[in-house]
Design an enzyme around this catalytic site. Structure first.
Site, short mmCIF file in Angstrom:
data_model
loop_
_atom_site.label_atom_id
_atom_site.label_comp_id
_atom_site.label_asym_id
_atom_site.label_seq_id
_atom_site.Cartn_x
_atom_site.Cartn_y
_atom_site.Cartn_z
N PHE A 122 3.33 185.32 87.82
CA PHE A 122 3.32 184.23 86.84
C PHE A 122 4.72 184.14 86.23
O PHE A 122 5.14 185.07 85.52
CB PHE A 122 2.27 184.51 85.77
N GLU A 133 2.52 189.06 77.33
CA GLU A 133 1.47 188.04 77.18
C GLU A 133 1.23 187.69 75.71
O GLU A 133 0.11 187.49 75.27
CB GLU A 133 0.18 188.46 77.89
N GLU A 146 11.69 183.19 80.20
CA GLU A 146 13.08 182.95 80.59
C GLU A 146 14.00 183.68 79.62
O GLU A 146 13.54 184.19 78.59
CB GLU A 146 13.38 181.45 80.55
N PRO A 147 15.30 183.75 79.93
CA PRO A 147 16.23 184.41 79.00
C PRO A 147 16.14 183.87 77.58
O PRO A 147 16.30 184.61 76.61
CB PRO A 147 17.60 184.14 79.63
#
Length: 388
Positions: free
Chosen positions: A122, A364, A126-127
């Site tokens: 998944f 998560e 991102e950075p």
């Protein structure tokens, strides 16, 4: 699907035996090698662990949420790396397709995911987009019958071994936040898709994460999940609500295992002529740990039942994930303290499980993100009651 009582008890017992006989004895070797042996992975496939939640018509077990968490309580008793290898197939790597995929997408991917022949991953973080998932910068630009993806995803679980990625990318630059985000299925090996080196982590050795990089990566329009643009964030939230309960169940299982380790050590280790289990100050730690683990299990089971009954459990999933992930951290810390000097020595496993447990408060959705979700829902309820 809801299992009948006899079948559920048999499956739980089978997984518990597998954890005790195969997984826990292999923990030290897995941590040392930073890899799970292929024969253990093959045994996981044979048990059906990769397809616990994938519908039966695609080769999975199709478990409902209550049955799923019952299995995860058991798997959670082993070092988290073992769960990680199949958890993306059970959760975030497959459920976007299960929930919102077209019939063709389901037929193409779900049977292989259920069998464990394909590892799903998944790709959301991102950075500059982690907790703020709506700020995704990876782009997907329509070009005829294709989309061209550009961007970098970070800390992607099972990224080095994944055969397929569920990728969140922005298809509409004019739409701010989550509204312009869409979900795509991207096969590993697609030109323009590459992975970075596996990261060296604080814990959970044997579970690998890396960057996933898209450079003019062309995918067919049929790769758009559900064939609809702009609903990728909704797909992601459906996946994460369910995944948070799975993680909460894992935390409960790990806490219960750590408590067993703690007590096994405490009743055999002697100081001042008696087992340290008899010292009242340590008994406070034992009792707090047991009560907190019980509370976590109860929360997970209640939220799972409510989800199976059709309730919206987004807030309850956040409550369970927040509480259980914080709880297992406290239990793991107490275990190190009860072990004393031995708790700092690798042979006793206390220090490894302490490091393993730390990640649950982050992925998560961090504890702080869960707190925000819960508090906003509470404020919204209060405003409705006040007629505001």
């Amino acid at each position: 699907m809801s299992l009948d009582r006899e079948t559920r008890e048999h499956l739980v017992a089978t997984i518990r035996r597998f954890v005790d006989e195969r997984l826990i004895p292999a923990e030290a070797a897995v941590a040392e090698a930073d890899a799970i042996p292929p024969d253990i992975i093959e045994d996981m496939r044979a048990l059906g662990l990769f397809g616990l939640t994938i519908p039966e018509e695609y080769g999975g077990l199709g478990l409902n949420m209550s049955d799923e968490v019952a299995m995860i309580f058991e798997i959670g008793r082993a070092a988290p790396a073992f769960r990680s290898i199949f958890a993306t197939n059970v959760g975030i790597g497959s459920q976007g397709i299960v929930f919102d995929g077209t019939p063709e997408q389901k037929a193409a991917y779900l049977p292989r995911l259920a069998a464990g022949d394909l590892i799903g991953s998944f790709a959301l973080t991102e950075p500059d987009a982690g907790s703020d998932a709506g700020s995704v910068r990876t782009t997907a630009v329509r070009d005829g019958d294709s989309y061209i993806l550009n961007g970098t995803k970070r800390y992607i679980t099972n990224g080095p071994i994944a055969g397929v990625f569920t990728v969140m990318a922005r298809t509409d630059q004019s739409q701010p936040g989550a509204r312009g985000v869409s979900a795509f299925i991207v096969d590993a090996g697609t030109p323009g898709l590459s992975t970075g080196k596996p990261e060296k982590k604080m814990g959970q050795q044997g579970a690998h994460v890396c960057d996933v990089i898209f450079e003019d990566c062309r995918v067919p329009a049929s790769a758009l999940i559900g064939g609809v643009e702009g609903v990728g964030f909704k797909t992601a939230m459906k996946v994460l609500d369910k995944g948070r309960l799975n993680i909460a169940a894992t935390c409960v299982g790990l806490a219960e295992r750590i408590i067993d380790d703690m007590m096994d050590y405490a009743v055999t280790r002697k100081q001042f002529g008696k087992p340290i289990a008899d010292f009242q100050m340590l008994q406070v730690m034992f009792a707090d740990s047991r009560a907190e683990a019980y509370a976590g299990r109860t929360m997970v089971e209640d939220a799972a039942r409510r989800r199976d009954a059709g309730e919206n459990i987004a807030v309850l999933a956040s409550c369970a994930k927040m509480y259980a992930s914080e709880m297992v951290g406290r239990v793991a810390d107490r275990n190190v303290q009860v072990h004393g000097g031995a708790g700092y020595i690798r042979e006793y496993r206390a220090e490894q499980l302490y490091r393993d447990a730390r990640l649950f408060r982050i992925y998560e959705g961090t504890t702080q993100i869960q707190q925000g979700i819960i508090a906003k829902a509470m404020a919204a309820d209060a405003r409705r009651r006040a007629g505001l």
